[in-house]
Design a protein around this motif. Structure first.
Motif, PDB file in Angstrom:
ATOM      1  N   ALA A 136      41.765  35.892  38.317  1.00 16.12           N
ATOM      2  CA  ALA A 136      42.754  35.244  37.451  1.00 16.12           C
ATOM      3  C   ALA A 136      42.140  34.268  36.454  1.00 16.12           C
ATOM      4  CB  ALA A 136      43.799  34.540  38.305  1.00 16.12           C
ATOM      5  N   ASN A 137      41.099  33.572  36.830  1.00 14.83           N
ATOM      6  CA  ASN A 137      40.492  32.559  35.959  1.00 14.83           C
ATOM      7  C   ASN A 137      39.119  32.968  35.442  1.00 14.83           C
ATOM      8  OD1 ASN A 137      42.654  30.695  36.306  1.00 14.83           O
ATOM      9  ND2 ASN A 137      41.848  30.274  38.346  1.00 14.83           N
ATOM     10  N   ALA A 138      38.796  34.235  35.513  1.00 18.83           N
ATOM     11  CA  ALA A 138      37.444  34.687  35.169  1.00 18.83           C
ATOM     12  C   ALA A 138      37.029  34.277  33.765  1.00 18.83           C
ATOM     13  CB  ALA A 138      37.336  36.202  35.324  1.00 18.83           C
ATOM     14  N   PHE A 139      37.875  34.503  32.780  1.00 14.29           N
ATOM     15  CA  PHE A 139      37.467  34.234  31.403  1.00 14.29           C
ATOM     16  C   PHE A 139      37.351  32.750  31.120  1.00 14.29           C
ATOM     17  CE2 PHE A 139      37.726  38.609  31.042  1.00 14.29           C
ATOM     18  CZ  PHE A 139      36.973  38.961  29.943  1.00 14.29           C
ATOM     19  N   SER A 140      38.185  31.962  31.752  1.00  7.61           N
ATOM     20  CA  SER A 140      38.045  30.520  31.618  1.00  7.61           C
ATOM     21  C   SER A 140      36.679  30.090  32.150  1.00  7.61           C
ATOM     22  CB  SER A 140      39.169  29.818  32.381  1.00  7.61           C
ATOM     23  OG  SER A 140      38.973  28.426  32.368  1.00  7.61           O
ATOM     24  N   LYS A 141      36.289  30.638  33.290  1.00  5.90           N
ATOM     25  CA  LYS A 141      34.996  30.292  33.898  1.00  5.90           C
ATOM     26  C   LYS A 141      33.824  30.830  33.083  1.00  5.90           C
ATOM     27  CE  LYS A 141      36.815  29.917  38.563  1.00  5.90           C
ATOM     28  NZ  LYS A 141      36.807  30.466  39.922  1.00  5.90           N
ATOM     29  N   TYR A 142      33.953  32.046  32.536  1.00  7.65           N
ATOM     30  CA  TYR A 142      32.887  32.598  31.688  1.00  7.65           C
ATOM     31  C   TYR A 142      32.683  31.716  30.460  1.00  7.65           C
ATOM     32  CZ  TYR A 142      33.554  37.150  34.108  1.00  7.65           C
ATOM     33  OH  TYR A 142      33.659  38.149  35.017  1.00  7.65           O
TER      34      TYR A 142
END
Length: 189
Positions: free
Chosen positions: A100-106
């Motif tokens: 769910a938060n992958a792109f925020s973390k990337y």
């Protein structure tokens, strides 16, 4: 750090001044120099504390330096690509996977994307029409028949060229089915 906490936490009397520096890290057996890291420097005792907000930004800079060394997209490049595709972070996560938060973390440098994710992002960046394929349920993108485990199914938009060869079966719908091991071996030859 706020303006009210500009006193050195070590000597408790010196004033802290913002400080930029470079540091060397080991990555993949090589030295990696990362510039523009943030910290503070005490004019009185020489202490060089790094506060929480600076630690986050430094971590992102170090992650991006590692990504560049590995030939991967940086967090900023991922953000620009996502925005170019007109996607919000949660939409990109749903389409590409990774949580769910992958792109925020990337994008923040908290997590470095896999090589496979990087390649997928680059492909979709180059061929935005692939977003439609990613949005389709898996059964639609493979036709009505999903492959058996261990098989590669090539069809639209990926089609193996020519008629079926030895060890391959061509179905009536035009799909060519080969074992993944055989396909990989044939490609290498």
């Amino acid at each position: 750090m706020t303006e009210t906490s500009s006193i050195c936490p070590v000597c408790e009397s010196g004033a802290l001044q913002p400080h930029r520096y470079s540091d060397t890290f080991q990555h993949q057996g090589k030295s990696l120099v990362v510039d523009d890291l943030e910290g503070y420097l005490c004019a009185e005792c020489g202490a060089d504390p790094v506060f929480e907000d600076q630690i986050r930004r430094n971590h992102a800079r170090i992650s991006d330096a590692r990504r560049e060394a590995d030939g991967l997209l940086t967090g900023e490049q991922i953000r620009r690509l996502r925005e170019h595709l007109g996607l919000r972070q949660r939409d990109a996560s749903a389409l590409f996977g990774g949580g769910a938060n992958a792109f925020s973390k990337y994008e923040r440098g908290e997590v470095i994307q896999s090589v496979a994710m990087d390649r997928l992002l680059r492909l979709v960046g180059r061929y935005p029409a692939l977003l439609q394929e990613l949005a389709s349920p898996p059964a639609e993108s493979l036709g009505s028949v999903a492959p058996k485990p261990g098989e590669y199914v090539g069809g639209d938009p990926v089609r193996l060229q020519g008629p079926a060869r030895h060890g391959q079966a061509q179905r009536a719908d035009g799909f060519v089915v080969v074992s993944l091991a055989k396909w990989t071996k044939d490609r290498a030859a």
